[in-house]
Scaffold this motif. Structure first.
Motif, PDB file in Angstrom:
ATOM      1  N   ASN A 276       0.833  -1.210   0.000  1.00  0.00           N
ATOM      2  CA  ASN A 276       0.000   0.000   0.000  1.00  0.00           C
ATOM      3  C   ASN A 276       0.863   1.254   0.000  1.00  0.00           C
ATOM      4  N   LEU A 277       1.941   1.234   0.767  1.00  0.00           N
ATOM      5  CA  LEU A 277       2.864   2.366   0.815  1.00  0.00           C
ATOM      6  C   LEU A 277       3.496   2.608  -0.552  1.00  0.00           C
ATOM      7  N   LEU A 278       3.962   1.529  -1.201  1.00  0.00           N
ATOM      8  CA  LEU A 278       4.561   1.667  -2.528  1.00  0.00           C
ATOM      9  C   LEU A 278       3.556   2.223  -3.535  1.00  0.00           C
ATOM     10  N   GLU A 279       2.316   1.742  -3.480  1.00  0.00           N
ATOM     11  CA  GLU A 279       1.305   2.237  -4.411  1.00  0.00           C
ATOM     12  C   GLU A 279       1.000   3.702  -4.158  1.00  0.00           C
ATOM     13  N   SER A 280       0.934   4.097  -2.886  1.00  0.00           N
ATOM     14  CA  SER A 280       0.682   5.503  -2.560  1.00  0.00           C
ATOM     15  C   SER A 280       1.810   6.390  -3.080  1.00  0.00           C
ATOM     16  N   LEU A 281       3.047   5.942  -2.922  1.00  0.00           N
ATOM     17  CA  LEU A 281       4.182   6.708  -3.438  1.00  0.00           C
ATOM     18  C   LEU A 281       4.130   6.808  -4.956  1.00  0.00           C
ATOM     19  N   TYR A 282       3.773   5.718  -5.606  1.00  0.00           N
ATOM     20  CA  TYR A 282       3.653   5.722  -7.064  1.00  0.00           C
ATOM     21  C   TYR A 282       2.595   6.729  -7.504  1.00  0.00           C
ATOM     22  N   LEU A 283       1.417   6.654  -6.901  1.00  0.00           N
ATOM     23  CA  LEU A 283       0.334   7.555  -7.276  1.00  0.00           C
ATOM     24  C   LEU A 283       0.683   9.012  -6.983  1.00  0.00           C
ATOM     25  N   ALA A 284       1.379   9.252  -5.883  1.00  0.00           N
ATOM     26  CA  ALA A 284       1.773  10.612  -5.525  1.00  0.00           C
ATOM     27  C   ALA A 284       2.740  11.204  -6.552  1.00  0.00           C
ATOM     28  N   GLY A 285       3.443  10.335  -7.272  1.00  0.00           N
ATOM     29  CA  GLY A 285       4.400  10.806  -8.269  1.00  0.00           C
ATOM     30  C   GLY A 285       3.780  11.124  -9.616  1.00  0.00           C
ATOM     31  N   ILE A 286       2.500  10.855  -9.798  1.00  0.00           N
ATOM     32  CA  ILE A 286       1.831  11.145 -11.065  1.00  0.00           C
ATOM     33  C   ILE A 286       1.287  12.574 -11.008  1.00  0.00           C
ATOM     34  N   PRO A 287       1.766  13.450 -11.920  1.00  0.00           N
ATOM     35  CA  PRO A 287       1.297  14.844 -11.903  1.00  0.00           C
ATOM     36  C   PRO A 287      -0.229  14.920 -12.042  1.00  0.00           C
ATOM     37  N   GLY A 288      -0.854  15.698 -11.166  1.00  0.00           N
ATOM     38  CA  GLY A 288      -2.296  15.915 -11.217  1.00  0.00           C
ATOM     39  C   GLY A 288      -3.126  14.840 -10.538  1.00  0.00           C
ATOM     40  N   MET A 289      -2.495  13.760 -10.061  1.00  0.00           N
ATOM     41  CA  MET A 289      -3.268  12.669  -9.465  1.00  0.00           C
ATOM     42  C   MET A 289      -3.983  13.124  -8.195  1.00  0.00           C
ATOM     43  N   TYR A 290      -3.303  13.861  -7.330  1.00  0.00           N
ATOM     44  CA  TYR A 290      -3.918  14.316  -6.085  1.00  0.00           C
ATOM     45  C   TYR A 290      -5.170  15.150  -6.384  1.00  0.00           C
ATOM     46  N   GLU A 291      -5.041  16.072  -7.330  1.00  0.00           N
ATOM     47  CA  GLU A 291      -6.166  16.930  -7.679  1.00  0.00           C
ATOM     48  C   GLU A 291      -7.315  16.107  -8.252  1.00  0.00           C
ATOM     49  N   SER A 292      -6.989  15.112  -9.074  1.00  0.00           N
ATOM     50  CA  SER A 292      -8.014  14.258  -9.662  1.00  0.00           C
ATOM     51  C   SER A 292      -8.766  13.470  -8.589  1.00  0.00           C
ATOM     52  N   ILE A 293      -8.032  12.963  -7.622  1.00  0.00           N
ATOM     53  CA  ILE A 293      -8.666  12.219  -6.519  1.00  0.00           C
ATOM     54  C   ILE A 293      -9.556  13.147  -5.706  1.00  0.00           C
ATOM     55  N   GLN A 294      -9.058  14.347  -5.398  1.00  0.00           N
ATOM     56  CA  GLN A 294      -9.856  15.312  -4.634  1.00  0.00           C
ATOM     57  C   GLN A 294     -11.134  15.674  -5.389  1.00  0.00           C
TER      58      GLN A 294
END
Length: 80
Positions: free
Chosen positions: A46-64
């Motif tokens: 889960n930690l590795l996947e979170s780090l991977y997703l955090a590295g994708i530009p715009g992913m945080y905004e898309s999730i929000q």
């Protein structure tokens, strides 16, 4: 997070491992040369996947944006 020294960890390895696996507890094991963390494979992945997703530009905004979208505005997808 629980912290134990290496000698205690060695004596209680099975108990500590079960705490990590069953209760998602993280264990900090201290040694004279530094510390290390015990965690379940599930938590590690889960930690590795979170780090991977955090590295994708715009992913945080898309999730929000998705979290703030009312269900009535969501597409109703039919899966086979």
């Amino acid at each position: 997070m629980t912290t134990v020294n290496i000698a205690t960890a060695k004596q209680n390895l099975i108990t500590l491992a079960n705490s990590c696996i069953k209760f998602n507890e993280r264990i900090c094991v201290s040694t004279k040369d530094g510390n290390f963390i015990m965690l379940s494979e599930k938590d590690y992945n889960n930690l590795l996947e979170s780090l991977y997703l955090a590295g994708i530009p715009g992913m945080y905004e898309s999730i929000q944006e998705g979290l703030n979208t009312p269900p009535s505005e969501c597409a109703n997808l039919k899966l086979n």
